[in-house]
Design a protein around this motif. Sequence first.
Motif, PDB file in Angstrom:
ATOM      1  N   TRP A   1       0.823  -1.206   0.000  1.00 50.37           N
ATOM      2  CA  TRP A   1       0.000   0.000   0.000  1.00 50.37           C
ATOM      3  C   TRP A   1       0.863   1.265   0.000  1.00 50.37           C
ATOM      4  O   TRP A   1       0.507   2.265  -0.634  1.00 50.37           O
ATOM      5  N   ALA A   2       1.973   1.242   0.699  1.00 48.36           N
ATOM      6  CA  ALA A   2       2.869   2.402   0.706  1.00 48.36           C
ATOM      7  C   ALA A   2       3.386   2.684  -0.700  1.00 48.36           C
ATOM      8  O   ALA A   2       3.477   3.847  -1.114  1.00 48.36           O
ATOM      9  N   ARG A   3       3.719   1.627  -1.450  1.00 47.93           N
ATOM     10  CA  ARG A   3       4.180   1.826  -2.827  1.00 47.93           C
ATOM     11  C   ARG A   3       3.067   2.386  -3.705  1.00 47.93           C
ATOM     12  O   ARG A   3       3.311   3.253  -4.549  1.00 47.93           O
ATOM     13  N   ILE A   4       1.848   1.886  -3.512  1.00 45.61           N
ATOM     14  CA  ILE A   4       0.708   2.397  -4.287  1.00 45.61           C
ATOM     15  C   ILE A   4       0.498   3.871  -3.984  1.00 45.61           C
ATOM     16  O   ILE A   4       0.326   4.695  -4.893  1.00 45.61           O
ATOM     17  N   TRP A   5       0.505   4.227  -2.700  1.00 47.56           N
ATOM     18  CA  TRP A   5       0.287   5.626  -2.316  1.00 47.56           C
ATOM     19  C   TRP A   5       1.409   6.519  -2.820  1.00 47.56           C
ATOM     20  O   TRP A   5       1.162   7.656  -3.226  1.00 47.56           O
ATOM     21  N   GLU A   6       2.637   6.031  -2.792  1.00 56.18           N
ATOM     22  CA  GLU A   6       3.775   6.811  -3.292  1.00 56.18           C
ATOM     23  C   GLU A   6       3.623   7.062  -4.788  1.00 56.18           C
ATOM     24  O   GLU A   6       3.867   8.164  -5.271  1.00 56.18           O
ATOM     25  N   SER A   7       3.198   6.037  -5.511  1.00 54.04           N
ATOM     26  CA  SER A   7       2.984   6.180  -6.954  1.00 54.04           C
ATOM     27  C   SER A   7       1.881   7.208  -7.234  1.00 54.04           C
ATOM     28  O   SER A   7       2.030   8.072  -8.099  1.00 54.04           O
ATOM     29  N   GLU A   8       0.785   7.109  -6.494  1.00 57.43           N
ATOM     30  CA  GLU A   8      -0.304   8.081  -6.669  1.00 57.43           C
ATOM     31  C   GLU A   8       0.158   9.482  -6.304  1.00 57.43           C
ATOM     32  O   GLU A   8      -0.201  10.453  -6.981  1.00 57.43           O
ATOM     33  N   ASN A   9       0.951   9.593  -5.261  1.00 59.16           N
ATOM     34  CA  ASN A   9       1.463  10.891  -4.827  1.00 59.16           C
ATOM     35  C   ASN A   9       2.337  11.519  -5.908  1.00 59.16           C
ATOM     36  O   ASN A   9       2.223  12.711  -6.205  1.00 59.16           O
TER      37      ASN A   9
END
Length: 80
Positions: free
Chosen positions: A43-51
């Motif tokens: 989830w951290a990677r997903i959020w970083e990508s979205e960010n």
Amino acid sequence: MNEWIAVGALGLIGVILLVLLLQYMRLREIWQGLSRCREALRWARIWESENQELKRSLRAEQKRCEQLEEALNNVQASQV
């Protein structure tokens, strides 16, 4: 005498089974912790990508806004 040896062996087998059960429970707990950690990392990677995508979009919008303000200033200057 043989009965005492059999009872002792059964007791020892019981202790070994108990230790194995405790080890299994501990390893299962560790495995579940690792699983939660992997899920959180995902989830951290997903959020970083979205960010990062949102930051790129924001920079593009800011650039477009600057261009529109510049065009508006040129129009206003030409009318004066």
